[in-house]
Design a protein around this motif. Structure first.
Motif, PDB file in Angstrom:
ATOM      1  N   CYS A  26       0.798  -1.227   0.000  1.00 20.73           N
ATOM      2  CA  CYS A  26       0.000   0.000   0.000  1.00 20.73           C
ATOM      3  C   CYS A  26       0.830   1.275   0.000  1.00 20.73           C
ATOM      4  CB  CYS A  26      -0.919   0.016   1.224  1.00 20.73           C
ATOM      5  SG  CYS A  26      -2.138  -1.289   1.197  1.00 20.73           S
ATOM      6  N   GLY A  27       2.149   1.140   0.078  1.00 17.93           N
ATOM      7  CA  GLY A  27       2.995   2.323   0.129  1.00 17.93           C
ATOM      8  C   GLY A  27       2.991   2.992   1.486  1.00 17.93           C
ATOM      9  N   LEU A  28       2.786   2.197   2.523  1.00 14.95           N
ATOM     10  CA  LEU A  28       2.794   2.698   3.895  1.00 14.95           C
ATOM     11  C   LEU A  28       3.931   2.036   4.666  1.00 14.95           C
ATOM     12  CD1 LEU A  28      -1.041   2.355   4.530  1.00 14.95           C
ATOM     13  CD2 LEU A  28       0.210   4.511   4.326  1.00 14.95           C
ATOM     14  N   SER A  29       4.151   2.494   5.867  1.00 17.36           N
ATOM     15  CA  SER A  29       5.150   1.849   6.722  1.00 17.36           C
ATOM     16  C   SER A  29       4.476   0.761   7.561  1.00 17.36           C
ATOM     17  CB  SER A  29       5.797   2.878   7.650  1.00 17.36           C
ATOM     18  OG  SER A  29       4.849   3.366   8.576  1.00 17.36           O
ATOM     19  N   ASN A  49      -6.103   1.869  -1.451  1.00 17.42           N
ATOM     20  CA  ASN A  49      -5.052   0.864  -1.637  1.00 17.42           C
ATOM     21  C   ASN A  49      -5.233  -0.293  -0.660  1.00 17.42           C
ATOM     22  OD1 ASN A  49      -4.153   3.312  -2.844  1.00 17.42           O
ATOM     23  ND2 ASN A  49      -2.075   2.557  -2.853  1.00 17.42           N
ATOM     24  N   LEU A  50      -5.526   0.029   0.594  1.00 14.70           N
ATOM     25  CA  LEU A  50      -5.743  -1.014   1.597  1.00 14.70           C
ATOM     26  C   LEU A  50      -6.885  -1.934   1.170  1.00 14.70           C
ATOM     27  CD1 LEU A  50      -5.361   1.089   4.866  1.00 14.70           C
ATOM     28  CD2 LEU A  50      -3.930  -0.856   4.219  1.00 14.70           C
ATOM     29  N   ALA A  51      -8.003  -1.337   0.755  1.00 11.51           N
ATOM     30  CA  ALA A  51      -9.168  -2.131   0.347  1.00 11.51           C
ATOM     31  C   ALA A  51      -8.837  -3.010  -0.860  1.00 11.51           C
ATOM     32  CB  ALA A  51     -10.351  -1.218   0.037  1.00 11.51           C
ATOM     33  N   GLN A  52      -8.104  -2.465  -1.826  1.00 13.51           N
ATOM     34  CA  GLN A  52      -7.772  -3.242  -3.017  1.00 13.51           C
ATOM     35  C   GLN A  52      -6.843  -4.400  -2.689  1.00 13.51           C
ATOM     36  OE1 GLN A  52      -6.389   0.005  -5.519  1.00 13.51           O
ATOM     37  NE2 GLN A  52      -8.208  -0.188  -6.789  1.00 13.51           N
ATOM     38  N   VAL A  53      -5.808  -4.134  -1.927  1.00 15.60           N
ATOM     39  CA  VAL A  53      -4.851  -5.196  -1.595  1.00 15.60           C
ATOM     40  C   VAL A  53      -5.520  -6.274  -0.744  1.00 15.60           C
ATOM     41  CG1 VAL A  53      -2.717  -5.713  -0.338  1.00 15.60           C
ATOM     42  CG2 VAL A  53      -2.821  -3.727  -1.843  1.00 15.60           C
ATOM     43  N   PHE A  93       3.454  -9.625  -6.401  1.00 12.71           N
ATOM     44  CA  PHE A  93       3.820  -8.315  -6.937  1.00 12.71           C
ATOM     45  C   PHE A  93       4.027  -7.317  -5.806  1.00 12.71           C
ATOM     46  CE2 PHE A  93       2.419  -4.077  -8.326  1.00 12.71           C
ATOM     47  CZ  PHE A  93       3.318  -3.836  -9.355  1.00 12.71           C
ATOM     48  N   TRP A  94       3.101  -7.295  -4.849  1.00 12.81           N
ATOM     49  CA  TRP A  94       3.162  -6.293  -3.781  1.00 12.81           C
ATOM     50  C   TRP A  94       4.268  -6.552  -2.773  1.00 12.81           C
ATOM     51  CZ3 TRP A  94       1.384  -1.904  -4.943  1.00 12.81           C
ATOM     52  CH2 TRP A  94       0.265  -1.787  -5.753  1.00 12.81           C
ATOM     53  N   THR A  95       4.855  -7.733  -2.781  1.00 13.68           N
ATOM     54  CA  THR A  95       5.988  -7.964  -1.880  1.00 13.68           C
ATOM     55  C   THR A  95       7.295  -7.449  -2.482  1.00 13.68           C
ATOM     56  OG1 THR A  95       6.329 -10.201  -2.731  1.00 13.68           O
ATOM     57  CG2 THR A  95       4.954  -9.985  -0.767  1.00 13.68           C
ATOM     58  N   LEU A  96       7.275  -7.093  -3.767  1.00 16.82           N
ATOM     59  CA  LEU A  96       8.448  -6.498  -4.396  1.00 16.82           C
ATOM     60  C   LEU A  96       8.692  -5.094  -3.842  1.00 16.82           C
ATOM     61  CD1 LEU A  96       7.686  -7.406  -8.135  1.00 16.82           C
ATOM     62  CD2 LEU A  96       9.329  -8.537  -6.621  1.00 16.82           C
ATOM     63  N   THR A  97       9.916  -4.634  -3.961  1.00 20.47           N
ATOM     64  CA  THR A  97      10.208  -3.255  -3.570  1.00 20.47           C
ATOM     65  C   THR A  97       9.526  -2.317  -4.559  1.00 20.47           C
ATOM     66  OG1 THR A  97      12.179  -3.082  -4.944  1.00 20.47           O
ATOM     67  CG2 THR A  97      12.485  -3.923  -2.679  1.00 20.47           C
TER      68      THR A  97
END
Length: 121
Positions: A26-29, A49-53, A93-97
Motif C-alpha cells: 500500500c505504500g505505507l510503513s 489501496n488497503l481495500a484493493q490489496v 507483486f506487492w511484496t516487491l520493492t
C-alpha cells in the motif's frame, strides 16, 4: 467488528499478509499498519489501496457498512480495474520493492505498446 482497527486486522489475517507485506503493498510503513490495528492512528492514508490489496469493500473497511466482499465493479473486485493477471498472485507483486514494481510496470507497458504496434501491421 465495530472498529476500523478490528476490520483491518481481520482482513489482513484472512488474506495471510504480514503487517510489513500489507504496508509495502500500500505504500505505507509497517508502523502505520500497526498503529491502525491498535487504534492509535485513526484516519487511514491510502484507504483505497488497503481495500484493493485486502480485496475488501472500501465502505466495509472504513465504516463497517455493507458486506466485506466488494460488489462487482468496486475497488478490489473482479472486472475492469481489478488485478489483470489471473495466473499471478497479486501478493507476489506487492511484496516487491517499489523500485522493482516500477520495473515490472515499465516492462508490461513496453510489451503492451509493442503488441499494439505489431497488431497494426
Amino acid at each position: 467488528m465495530e472498529t476500523f482497527a478490528e476490520r483491518l486486522r481481520h482482513a489482513r489475517l484472512l488474506r495471510g499478509l504480514s503487517q510489513e507485506t500489507l504496508a509495502r503493498a500500500c505504500g505505507l510503513s509497517q508502523s502505520a499498519i500497526s498503529s491502525y490495528e491498535n487504534g492509535t492512528r485513526q484516519s487511514p492514508k491510502k484507504l483505497l489501496n488497503l481495500a484493493q490489496v485486502l480485496e475488501v469493500d472500501i465502505y466495509w473497511l472504513s465504516r463497517g457498512l455493507g458486506d466485506m466482499t466488494p460488489a462487482p465493479g468496486a475497488a478490489g473486485s473482479v472486472g475492469e480495474g481489478a488485478w489483470p493477471f489471473p495466473s499471478i498472485d497479486p501478493r507476489q507483486f506487492w511484496t516487491l520493492t517499489r523500485k522493482d514494481r516500477l520495473v515490472v510496470e515499465s516492462a508490461v507497458g513496453a510489451l503492451i505498446d509493442s503488441l499494439l504496434i505489431s497488431g497494426k501491421k
